[in-house]
Design an enzyme around this catalytic site. Sequence first.
Site, PDB file in Angstrom:
ATOM      1  N   LYS A 138       0.834  -1.212   0.000  1.00 41.76           N
ATOM      2  CA  LYS A 138       0.000   0.000   0.000  1.00 41.76           C
ATOM      3  C   LYS A 138       0.864   1.255   0.000  1.00 41.76           C
ATOM      4  O   LYS A 138       0.510   2.280  -0.609  1.00 41.76           O
ATOM      5  CB  LYS A 138      -0.916  -0.012   1.220  1.00 41.76           C
ATOM      6  CG  LYS A 138      -1.816   1.218   1.364  1.00 41.76           C
ATOM      7  CD  LYS A 138      -2.722   1.393   0.160  1.00 41.76           C
ATOM      8  CE  LYS A 138      -3.890   2.344   0.399  1.00 41.76           C
ATOM      9  NZ  LYS A 138      -3.667   3.513   1.196  1.00 41.76           N
ATOM     10  N   GLU A 181       0.631   6.896  -6.562  1.00 42.35           N
ATOM     11  CA  GLU A 181      -0.509   7.823  -6.581  1.00 42.35           C
ATOM     12  C   GLU A 181      -0.026   9.268  -6.533  1.00 42.35           C
ATOM     13  O   GLU A 181      -0.550  10.139  -7.239  1.00 42.35           O
ATOM     14  CB  GLU A 181      -1.409   7.508  -5.393  1.00 42.35           C
ATOM     15  CG  GLU A 181      -2.624   8.384  -5.231  1.00 42.35           C
ATOM     16  CD  GLU A 181      -3.364   8.034  -3.952  1.00 42.35           C
ATOM     17  OE1 GLU A 181      -3.327   8.843  -3.003  1.00 42.35           O
ATOM     18  OE2 GLU A 181      -3.954   6.938  -3.892  1.00 42.35           O
TER      19      GLU A 181
END
Length: 310
Positions: free
Chosen positions: A174, A181
């Site tokens: 993550k 991102e």
Amino acid sequence: MQLGLIGLGKMGGNMRERVRRAGHEVVGYDRSPELQDVDSLEALVGALQAPRVVWVMVPAGDPTRETVEALGNLLEAGDVVVDGGNSKFTDDKVHADLLATKGIGYVDAGVSGGVWGLQNGYALMVGGSKEDVAKVQPIFDALKPPVDKESDSPAGEGAGFVHAGPVGAGHFAKMVHNGIEYAMMQAYGEGYELLAAVDLIEDVPGVVASWTQGTVIRSWLLDLLVRALQEDPGLDDITGWAADSGEGRWTVEQAIEHAVPMPAISASLFARFSSRQDDSPTMKAVAALRNQFGGHAVQAAKAREVEDPA
């Protein structure tokens, strides 16, 4: 199955609802009385039948650490704690080792989906033993996106969930996801700024929207940018200030430790730092140097008026 869920904010509350819609029982605890199903951790544990699964969805750092420690004193051997927050992957081994002394399992779950997860499902990256992950699997299945049999994704039915490895692997995955991102959002932002800076482009929101179908840069993030521009075409209602939640920094730290070049992600992180400076000390120094060596004009700090060199 039953699930204890701690932390019922924007994501936690939606996760509770999605799991319930899948037919599972959720007992939720939150410090806000209007959100909670029970009023204490003790009551939450008491409402669950063994072997219990308790999912922690609170801010990373001390809040998560204190919650895991408290659960270690309340749960029993065979139970499992899931940390679904954005904890640093190095914290996971500490938590797992603490719980292991009492026979309690631990799974770290990187969760992506934001406030749209209730509708679309959540992408899940998990770490832990096969046995502990299996105990939570029905909940993972309820949370992840449904299989799109018409999708052309090469991932097929594997899309949306992965058992990434042992404890820590879920949050590491993550972390890298969030680093990527950062870079994607920075690229979209820079492209938007250039479009808006030239007179040639008369419909900036329309250009961005045109990219959402058939192009190689289409993505959900791009869809969200289109949505933002529909609501505020000039983005006049927000300031250009962007926080970083930690994962970008940790990704860059790991890149340095493992000698992995990450110029795009690193630059996007530093751009966020720049966004918080009303009057950049770096650019002050640059302006002063240009004035010193070339006699270039500078702006007065108070009046913001251009002052030519004497």
